[in-house]
Design an enzyme around this catalytic site. Structure first.
Site, short mmCIF file in Angstrom:
data_model
loop_
_atom_site.label_atom_id
_atom_site.label_comp_id
_atom_site.label_asym_id
_atom_site.label_seq_id
_atom_site.Cartn_x
_atom_site.Cartn_y
_atom_site.Cartn_z
N ASP A 48 -6.69 -5.78 61.36
CA ASP A 48 -7.37 -5.46 62.62
C ASP A 48 -8.71 -6.18 62.69
O ASP A 48 -9.58 -6.00 61.84
CB ASP A 48 -7.59 -3.94 62.69
CG ASP A 48 -7.96 -3.46 64.08
OD1 ASP A 48 -8.46 -4.26 64.89
OD2 ASP A 48 -7.74 -2.27 64.35
N SER B 164 -6.43 3.91 68.26
CA SER B 164 -7.57 3.20 68.85
C SER B 164 -8.47 4.20 69.58
O SER B 164 -8.94 5.16 68.98
CB SER B 164 -7.05 2.08 69.76
OG SER B 164 -8.09 1.20 70.11
N HIS C 23 -4.95 -5.41 65.47
CA HIS C 23 -5.18 -4.09 66.05
C HIS C 23 -3.88 -3.46 66.55
O HIS C 23 -3.63 -2.27 66.35
CB HIS C 23 -6.19 -4.22 67.19
CG HIS C 23 -6.71 -2.92 67.72
ND1 HIS C 23 -7.40 -2.03 66.92
CD2 HIS C 23 -6.65 -2.34 68.95
CE1 HIS C 23 -7.75 -0.96 67.65
NE2 HIS C 23 -7.30 -1.14 68.87
#
Lengths: 401, 401
Positions: free
Chosen positions: A347, A184, A380
């Site tokens: 995601d 991320s 995610h």
């Protein structure tokens, strides 16, 4: 713990340790063991936007041994709500190890028998009040006033996060990175490293990330800033002597929690709630169970967090384009590292197209790049909880030239 | 208008009329023409949760002619931010026709040469202050006090929306619906019609909807309520004598705007913005262009809107399960209508799995159901802007028994 979730944890082969709504691996024989958190300081730090921070302090930790040539170093860069704690435990009593313990350790994908793995806290870390985090940001004391900076702290970027890490590595005499790996927001740092210091970085693994944010991502991240900006206690960032904007902060962190998950897993975790609940049918002020639970989870996340830090983190992500050039292609043209992109198919936050665009741009530029999607129900968060799924690929990527 | 968006509008064959950030069909030869908005009132309305509303007023309009047998009626049920205006224009000067003008009109998929098409405003409509909307909700005057209801207005459900429509049809002597068709929140009403009054409804078309909300959808919708609840001007719903919670309302409607779109289209509409903007790099208080634009769009949407109405709409959607029985299967077991589900592949809000679950449940129950996905770049809004893509299918579905 709800039963279907327990089954899921077992299914993916993890011990069923529950923290909040998360199953994580329990301690195993291949743990890096007890970890020592250290502090690094640097002075007169020049930010990307042309400001200066007189003193920067950040925390860091390491696993494995630095070899004599200092060329076995892997840097781990952390995600939005994370910190340096990627593997191992600080004390025997810690309920959970670092977030990527499943792939960092002796004999694991990131093998601490071979590599010296360093991980550091970023600037403006979400949790300046966490005793295990050392960071510098708007909640830090401004040496020129003796008071917290508040909004006098300069806007910082992912490039600044990278430059602080560079200063840390310089201080350790390290001039080469076998790899930079992050999930991320960490993936943004990892890729930017390869554009900022191309001779320094041999490999990049970008997990659930991309090469640049787009208008949709800027607007989506802004949703996390808005409740803080709207909280009267925020007071234009000047709240350190008074009441903190905790309601806005809670709302922001609730959205982070929700938006990082896909319905597939979210609906398992909160299966006790549903449209048939009686209280919300009869009272507009009553909450659904899932809303109360999410609020409680968000409340817990505010304990060590600072609202201004969240604003600065949002901004750092909104300003991201690897290379910080006129466009992504120009930025990526500087890369000499080989890259591996591991977005998560489900995601909904940093959607796979962001990683695919970066990968394809690198390929068009004649670079060596690989792309594979993580498959899972978390969305995610698959990049954190199911990274194990790509352990073999990561091991291979790190082992070959 | 930005160039790529213009190209897109032309590509999908629409005249490039821009309203906000929306390209819609310009008037065509097959328009239903000028439309007359009417008002329906009913008294002592019993709500699903056991309350009573002394007077309910709602607006409605119709296209085409009611036949002698009164058996050529199609009911259109509107989405969250919508109202009865599904086709035609109120005056020659109207810039835009109703939202589904591309499929409602003489010779169109919903052929007003054959069908009498009725569309009504819901209870707690988002825009009680819109002169073209008639609705009853917390902003309406409570006859027992002479003041707006505020939170004394009872929680209402999709079933209540259906029951108001039923009262309207009863008043017109209509006892049979050739079809009920709606998008998003309208699709929930359409499907619930078939469970509430199975003998009344022959066909249901559910566009970008589903059979029941799940915890993820409840939590996602709650994000739209939270900024209103957090606005000090909201004052527990009692703001009609003073300042309305416009900041919270704007934040809520900004999220509605953003979350109804997929990045594919959003990034085209806001292509002028990006991570390289200078102002946000130098000032944490400065906004990205996309954020300013989205705020302006949200601001425009607050003109006729009421914050409490948004809260009640959110709640009505959060409470939805077709049939309002112990579970979806039990609710759908009452359906005798044939159903057509048209979710949008790229919908990030009411994702296609919701429609697929309802469709599959109906099939398991031995009902006649069809499922096809709308393909487009808008995401959720594909169900409004690209419905034309399914015109032939809709026409066939309506023409066969």
């Amino acid at each position: 713990m709800n039963q279907s979730f327990k089954v899921f944890c077992q299914m993916i082969g993890l011990a069923t340790v529950l923290s909040g709504a998360v199953c994580l691996a329990a301690a195993d024989d291949n743990s890096v063991g007890l970890v020592n958190k250290q502090t690094f300081s640097t002075h007169d730090f020049q930010t990307f936007n042309g400001s200066e921070i007189p003193v920067v302090n950040i925390g860091w930790e390491a696993y494995g041994e630095l070899n004599a040539n200092k060329d076995n170093v892997i840097l781990i860069t952390h995600f939005f709500s994370g910190n340096s704690h990627a593997a191992g435990r600080y004390t025997e009593d810690d309920a959970l190890p670092g977030y990527w313990d499943s792939i960092i350790g002796p004999g694991k994908a990131i093998d601490t028998n071979r590599y010296y793995v360093i991980s550091s806290d970023t600037l403006v870390n979400q949790e300046p009040h966490n005793p295990l985090v050392t960071t510098t940001g708007p909640a830090s004391i401004n040496p020129s006033t003796g008071e917290p900076y508040g909004l006098d702290f300069p806007v910082v970027t992912i490039r600044d996060f990278v430059n602080v890490q560079k200063a840390l590595l310089d201080s350790l005499g390290i001039s080469r990175l076998h790899a930079v790996i992050g999930a991320s927001m960490g993936s943004l740092q990892a890729l930017d490293w390869a554009t900022a210091y191309p001779d320094f970085v041999e490999r990049v693994i970008s997990v659930i990330g991309g090469g640049a944010v787009d208008p949709w991502t800027i607007a989506t991240l802004q949703q996390w800033a808005n409740p803080i900006l709207a909280d009267p206690n925020w007071n234009n960032g000047d709240y350190y002597g008074g009441e903190a904007p905790l309601a806005g902060l809670r709302q922001a962190l609730g959205m982070v929690t929700l938006q990082a998950m896909h319905p597939l897993m979210f609906n398992q975790l909160y299966a006790a709630s549903g449209p048939g609940e009686s209280a919300p049918l009869h009272d507009i002020r009553a909450n659904f169970t899932v809303v109360d639970q999410l609020n409680a989870a968000a409340d817990a996340r505010t304990t060590f967090a600072d609202a201004n830090h969240v604003l600065y983190l949002v901004r750092a992500n909104q300003l991201f384009m690897a290379g910080f050039s006129e466009n992504l292609r120009a930025g990526l043209s500087r890369v000499s590292a080989k890259t591996l992109f591991l977005p998560a198919s489900n995601d909904l936050l940093l959607q796979p197209y962001l990683a695919r665009t970066a990968h394809e741009t690198l390929m068009e530029l004649g670079k060596t790049s690989y792309y594979e999607e993580i498959d899972g129900p978390w969305g995610h968060l698959d990049g954190v909880y199911l990274i194990d799924q790509k352990a073999e690929l990561i091991e291979q990527f790190l082992s070959t030239d």
